[in-house]
Design a protein around this motif. Structure first.
Motif, PDB file in Angstrom:
ATOM      1  N   ARG A 186     -11.709   6.892   4.826  1.00  0.00           N
ATOM      2  CA  ARG A 186     -12.587   6.628   5.960  1.00  0.00           C
ATOM      3  C   ARG A 186     -12.536   5.147   6.357  1.00  0.00           C
ATOM      4  N   HIS A 187     -12.829   4.884   7.642  1.00  0.00           N
ATOM      5  CA  HIS A 187     -12.776   3.502   8.145  1.00  0.00           C
ATOM      6  C   HIS A 187     -13.635   2.571   7.294  1.00  0.00           C
ATOM      7  N   VAL A 188     -14.819   3.028   6.909  1.00  0.00           N
ATOM      8  CA  VAL A 188     -15.728   2.149   6.150  1.00  0.00           C
ATOM      9  C   VAL A 188     -15.126   1.812   4.790  1.00  0.00           C
ATOM     10  N   GLU A 189     -14.338   2.731   4.229  1.00  0.00           N
ATOM     11  CA  GLU A 189     -13.694   2.457   2.934  1.00  0.00           C
ATOM     12  C   GLU A 189     -12.586   1.409   3.089  1.00  0.00           C
ATOM     13  N   VAL A 190     -11.879   1.462   4.219  1.00  0.00           N
ATOM     14  CA  VAL A 190     -10.836   0.466   4.491  1.00  0.00           C
ATOM     15  C   VAL A 190     -11.487  -0.891   4.752  1.00  0.00           C
ATOM     16  N   VAL A 193      -7.388  -3.861   0.484  1.00  0.00           N
ATOM     17  CA  VAL A 193      -6.966  -4.061   1.875  1.00  0.00           C
ATOM     18  C   VAL A 193      -7.074  -5.538   2.244  1.00  0.00           C
ATOM     19  N   ARG A 194      -8.176  -6.173   1.838  1.00  0.00           N
ATOM     20  CA  ARG A 194      -8.327  -7.610   2.142  1.00  0.00           C
ATOM     21  C   ARG A 194      -7.189  -8.416   1.524  1.00  0.00           C
ATOM     22  N   LYS A 195      -6.765  -8.021   0.314  1.00  0.00           N
ATOM     23  CA  LYS A 195      -5.722  -8.758  -0.391  1.00  0.00           C
ATOM     24  C   LYS A 195      -4.338  -8.518   0.234  1.00  0.00           C
ATOM     25  N   HIS A 196      -4.003  -7.264   0.502  1.00  0.00           N
ATOM     26  CA  HIS A 196      -2.634  -6.947   0.922  1.00  0.00           C
ATOM     27  C   HIS A 196      -2.456  -6.908   2.439  1.00  0.00           C
ATOM     28  N   VAL A 197      -3.459  -6.421   3.150  1.00  0.00           N
ATOM     29  CA  VAL A 197      -3.326  -6.271   4.610  1.00  0.00           C
ATOM     30  C   VAL A 197      -4.562  -6.887   5.278  1.00  0.00           C
ATOM     31  N   PRO A 198      -4.711  -8.221   5.144  1.00  0.00           N
ATOM     32  CA  PRO A 198      -5.938  -8.847   5.676  1.00  0.00           C
ATOM     33  C   PRO A 198      -6.120  -8.616   7.181  1.00  0.00           C
ATOM     34  N   LEU A 199      -5.033  -8.446   7.901  1.00  0.00           N
ATOM     35  CA  LEU A 199      -5.162  -8.209   9.348  1.00  0.00           C
ATOM     36  C   LEU A 199      -5.893  -6.888   9.621  1.00  0.00           C
ATOM     37  N   LEU A 200      -5.624  -5.880   8.794  1.00  0.00           N
ATOM     38  CA  LEU A 200      -6.311  -4.601   8.962  1.00  0.00           C
ATOM     39  C   LEU A 200      -7.799  -4.762   8.654  1.00  0.00           C
ATOM     40  N   ALA A 201      -8.099  -5.505   7.573  1.00  0.00           N
ATOM     41  CA  ALA A 201      -9.506  -5.746   7.236  1.00  0.00           C
ATOM     42  C   ALA A 201     -10.210  -6.468   8.387  1.00  0.00           C
ATOM     43  N   ARG A 202      -9.483  -7.413   9.013  1.00  0.00           N
ATOM     44  CA  ARG A 202     -10.063  -8.176  10.119  1.00  0.00           C
ATOM     45  C   ARG A 202     -10.359  -7.285  11.322  1.00  0.00           C
ATOM     46  N   ALA A 203      -9.511  -6.287  11.545  1.00  0.00           N
ATOM     47  CA  ALA A 203      -9.661  -5.442  12.737  1.00  0.00           C
ATOM     48  C   ALA A 203     -10.725  -4.362  12.564  1.00  0.00           C
ATOM     49  N   LEU A 245      -4.861  13.299  -0.258  1.00  0.00           N
ATOM     50  CA  LEU A 245      -4.822  12.535   0.995  1.00  0.00           C
ATOM     51  C   LEU A 245      -5.750  11.334   0.996  1.00  0.00           C
ATOM     52  N   ASN A 246      -6.585  11.212  -0.026  1.00  0.00           N
ATOM     53  CA  ASN A 246      -7.602  10.170  -0.002  1.00  0.00           C
ATOM     54  C   ASN A 246      -7.253   9.021  -0.937  1.00  0.00           C
ATOM     55  N   GLY A 247      -7.488   7.802  -0.498  1.00  0.00           N
ATOM     56  CA  GLY A 247      -7.407   6.670  -1.406  1.00  0.00           C
ATOM     57  C   GLY A 247      -6.503   5.554  -0.920  1.00  0.00           C
ATOM     58  N   ILE A 248      -6.688   4.394  -1.557  1.00  0.00           N
ATOM     59  CA  ILE A 248      -5.964   3.178  -1.213  1.00  0.00           C
ATOM     60  C   ILE A 248      -5.237   2.736  -2.478  1.00  0.00           C
ATOM     61  N   ARG A 249      -3.897   2.660  -2.415  1.00  0.00           N
ATOM     62  CA  ARG A 249      -3.111   2.403  -3.626  1.00  0.00           C
ATOM     63  C   ARG A 249      -2.107   1.279  -3.406  1.00  0.00           C
ATOM     64  N   GLU A 250      -1.968   0.395  -4.423  1.00  0.00           N
ATOM     65  CA  GLU A 250      -0.886  -0.595  -4.412  1.00  0.00           C
ATOM     66  C   GLU A 250       0.401   0.126  -4.776  1.00  0.00           C
ATOM     67  N   LYS A 251       1.455  -0.095  -3.978  1.00  0.00           N
ATOM     68  CA  LYS A 251       2.736   0.552  -4.278  1.00  0.00           C
ATOM     69  C   LYS A 251       3.858  -0.375  -3.874  1.00  0.00           C
ATOM     70  N   HIS A 252       4.823  -0.607  -4.785  1.00  0.00           N
ATOM     71  CA  HIS A 252       5.970  -1.491  -4.516  1.00  0.00           C
ATOM     72  C   HIS A 252       5.480  -2.801  -3.898  1.00  0.00           C
ATOM     73  N   SER A 253       4.484  -3.408  -4.474  1.00  0.00           N
ATOM     74  CA  SER A 253       3.835  -4.648  -4.021  1.00  0.00           C
ATOM     75  C   SER A 253       3.370  -4.589  -2.554  1.00  0.00           C
ATOM     76  N   GLY A 254       3.330  -3.390  -1.966  1.00  0.00           N
ATOM     77  CA  GLY A 254       2.693  -3.194  -0.666  1.00  0.00           C
ATOM     78  C   GLY A 254       1.445  -2.338  -0.865  1.00  0.00           C
ATOM     79  N   LEU A 255       0.989  -1.712   0.208  1.00  0.00           N
ATOM     80  CA  LEU A 255      -0.233  -0.920   0.122  1.00  0.00           C
ATOM     81  C   LEU A 255      -0.061   0.396   0.860  1.00  0.00           C
TER      82      LEU A 255
END
Lengths: 165, 296
Positions: free
Chosen positions: B76-80, B86-96, B59-69
């Protein structure tokens, strides 16, 4: 249930109910009463401890889930018994505490900030203590204390590495 | 402020966790515990069994998949917040992320917990709704997924089946082009839940023409909402301040906003328009700074 907690460098094995919070385990079972019980539902920050170096709410962590982490409480912050850390000393100097109830949490939140950022802006200090409520000081002197400690730690490190004092 | 007593289990797989949930209707999953433990302490929740999934490795981790994330539920929030992926693929999430609670909550709280709890004012659900993410979950029949626009039904009520475990969230690869994002929020105190929040992402072509836009509003009503009408209004246009302001006001005109002791429905609607406009402007400005379309 049995759980082994690694607190301030010592491993303790306790028999606890699953509902017991880490906060109550620290205060009642281990008699580490420097961690203060405030709201007991994650709002006030008085019970802040460090879990693997990160500031965390002891009231929001069940003791049975806290095995395997390095837990540090306010009791582990002073360099030696009877002494104060640079940050603790700065709180005394700027009158960063009045009743003292929030102080252990504030010190630990500030402690983590200064480990990550040796030259924090006032804004960064405010953000770092944003989860810690103080009902006495109005926060001004607490922010001053953390900034003063940052300045002293920088000066101390510069002296150690041969830079200008 | 002491919870009722309960049993505690720490299964080592999602399948085992689902089996425990299926066997006991009053069992609850726990991951970061930053929402559930206060509810236990106030005895608003009285489970018979807590099923702890925090240390289930899959259940843990951040993975690139099919050029998405894909982000695992117990990340955990601090890991995101600090993830380069996350900054590269989903910058809006990093911003929030810096808007989520405060440092101590972000150190322990998980992205899956925030998504599954479904507070209408929470930032992570808002970003997921704005970007049309896919919710990943598993039940006795195996892994499944659901589009986020079917997931949130009412405040803290989701379409997740009772004996299912949310396993993660998938963000699709973005439209290629010069991308920028923006996030704004009004709350009573720093780190508090949003009275209203707005998220926006804009993609521009080399001539500054908008080729994709998505924006959403959180905190205003029962669930976070995506402002679908914005795409019609803005795609194919140059995003001047006037165009963005008019589009934002029109997009929130039909928004159902809540009346409560924190703010009136009329206030929420006005603030939603202003924050949406600010988020869109920030997104446009950032996209115009992006050098070329090559970076995606």
């Amino acid at each position: 249930m049995q759980v082994s907690l690694h607190v301030n460098g010592t491993l303790h094995t306790l028999e606890v109910e699953p509902r017991l919070s880490l906060l109550d385990a620290l205060r009642q079972n281990l008699r580490l009463t420097g961690t203060h019980a405030g709201c007991e539902h994650g709002v006030c920050g008085a019970c802040t401890v460090l879990i693997d170096g990160e500031p965390s709410r002891a009231c929001l962590m069940l003791a049975v889930r806290a095995d395997g982490y390095a837990i540090q409480t306010i009791e582990a912050i002073a360099p030696a018994p009877g002494e104060l850390s640079v940050l603790q000393d700065a709180f005394c100097e700027t009158h960063g505490l009045q009743c003292g109830y929030c102080t252990p949490g504030m010190i630990l939140a500030g402690h983590v900030l200064l480990k990550q950022n040796s030259s924090p802006t006032r804004e960064a200090v405010v953000e770092a203590i944003s989860g810690n409520l103080c009902r006495c000081t109005g926060y001004g002197q607490i922010v001053d204390a953390i900034l003063l400690a940052a300045e002293r730690l920088r000066a101390g490190n510069a002296a150690k590495t041969g830079g200008r004092p | 402020m002491k919870p009722v007593n309960f049993d505690y289990a720490r299964p080592n797989s999602v399948a085992a966790a689902c089996a425990l949930l299926a066997a006991d209707a009053d069992a609850r999953l726990i991951a970061g515990g930053q929402t559930l433990i206060p509810m236990l302490a106030m005895r608003l929740s009285r489970p018979t069994l807590l099923v702890d999934i925090l240390r289930v490795p899959e259940l843990n981790g951040i993975r690139e998949k099919h050029s998405g994330l894909e982000i695992g539920a117990t990340t955990r929030h601090v890991e995101v917040e600090t993830s380069a992926l996350v900054r590269k693929h989903v910058p809006l999430l990093a911003r929030a992320m810096p808007w989520v609670g405060h440092p101590a909550i972000r150190a322990r709280g998980t992205i899956g917990g925030s998504l599954a709890h479904g507070d209408p004012a929470a930032e992570v659900p808002l970003v997921a709704v704005t970007l049309g993410a896919q919710i990943l979950y598993e039940d006795a029949e195996g892994p499944k997924s659901m589009p986020i626009n079917e997931f949130y039904l009412a405040p803290t009520l989701t379409a997740l089946p009772a004996a299912a475990c949310l396993t993660g969230v998938r963000f699709a690869a973005p439209v290629a082009g010069r991308r920028g994002c923006g996030f704004h929020e009004v709350s009573a105190r720093r780190s508090d839940f949003a009275i209203v929040a707005a998220a926006a992402e804009v993609v521009l072509d080399p001539d500054d023409i908008c080729i994709a836009v998505s924006a959403g509003i959180g905190g205003a009503g029962d669930t976070p909402v995506r402002l679908h009408s914005l795409a019609e209004a803005l795609v194919g246009s140059k995003l001047t301040d006037r165009v963005l302001g008019e589009a934002a006001r029109a997009a929130v005109a039909d928004l159902d906003t809540a009346d409560d002791l924190h703010a009136s429905a009329a206030y929420r609607k006005r603030v939603a328009a202003v924050l949406a406009e600010r988020a869109l402007r920030d997104a446009r400005d950032e996209a115009m700074q992006a050098s070329s379309g090559r970076r995606g």
